[in-house]
Design an enzyme around this catalytic site. Sequence first.
Site, PDB file in Angstrom:
ATOM      1  CE  LYS A   1      81.088 -94.809  64.094  1.00 54.44           C
ATOM      2  NZ  LYS A   1      80.794 -95.313  65.455  1.00 54.44           N
TER       3      LYS A   1
ATOM      4  CD  GLU B   1      76.138 -92.351  65.763  1.00 56.35           C
ATOM      5  OE1 GLU B   1      76.179 -93.393  66.426  1.00 56.35           O
ATOM      6  OE2 GLU B   1      77.161 -91.741  65.393  1.00 56.35           O
TER       7      GLU B   1
ATOM      8  CD  GLN C   1      78.834 -98.640  64.970  1.00 55.06           C
ATOM      9  OE1 GLN C   1      79.824 -98.286  65.572  1.00 55.06           O
ATOM     10  NE2 GLN C   1      77.651 -98.101  65.168  1.00 55.06           N
TER      11      GLN C   1
ATOM     12  CE  LYS D   1      92.589 -99.765  50.194  1.00 56.27           C
ATOM     13  NZ  LYS D   1      91.303-100.106  49.545  1.00 56.27           N
TER      14      LYS D   1
END
Length: 265
Positions: free
Chosen positions: A24, A48, A167, A234
């Site tokens: 990602k 991160e 996540q 979505k």
Amino acid sequence: LDYSTGGLFPGEVTVIAARPGVGKSAFAQSLAINAANEGKKVGIYSLEMPKAQFAERILSRLSGVNGMRLRKGKLGGDDWGDIAKGVALASSKDIYICDSLRKVEDIYDDAVGKHEKDGLDMVIIDYVQLCETRKKTASRYEVVSLVSRMLKELAIKLAVPVVMLAQVKRVDSRVAVMPILSDLKDSGSIEQDADTVYFLHRPDVESDPSIIDKQRFLSCKQRGDNYIVLNIAKARQGEVGYLEFVFDSRQMLFAEIKKSEGGRE
């Protein structure tokens, strides 16, 4: 992907969600580079990984030099010329990376200040569940809900697209399946606040029902590339459905497989 969703729009939040190690951050990095290639100013808030590591990944992508060799410093004679070209390319991109902020209020204030001073066309948060808040809350669920709402407010205030990485819950079984909206970890109001949600999934076995083309899946495995399925789960203003990507983790490169021609872009 642009055809299906219309791209990224001012004032809207796009969530890119995946289980650990699927890619990602690399996908968001690709969005940042593509936007910068169009002359856009991109702000990345990395919670991160340190900014140097994020920049190293961008250099690998722009130079074409194997990221692991770049990280270890095991470079050949030809690599240095490619690295020099990559550095020149990177310096021409307007990408701002911040790794020193963890509280969403600080990220909000920094992005507003950066927008007022230098301009920002896009904001990326990597990743939302690592964000904290100054407010005292009873649960992690409430923290993530507050973070999500503030980032939605940021998108509206600055009139820019905000991309939130998220996540996804780990699975108990050995074989992972395509995540669904209820799998968003500590989801809070992430799903509610998002205008678009993408799930990235890397099938492990040929029997995975998310695989669109089994021959392409097997071909990727033979080459050592990652076959990635993106689920547009979505989309308030676009289409939902699956798309195929190839992810070369050696150069942090995502390539979309064209539906009509079956080739790599």
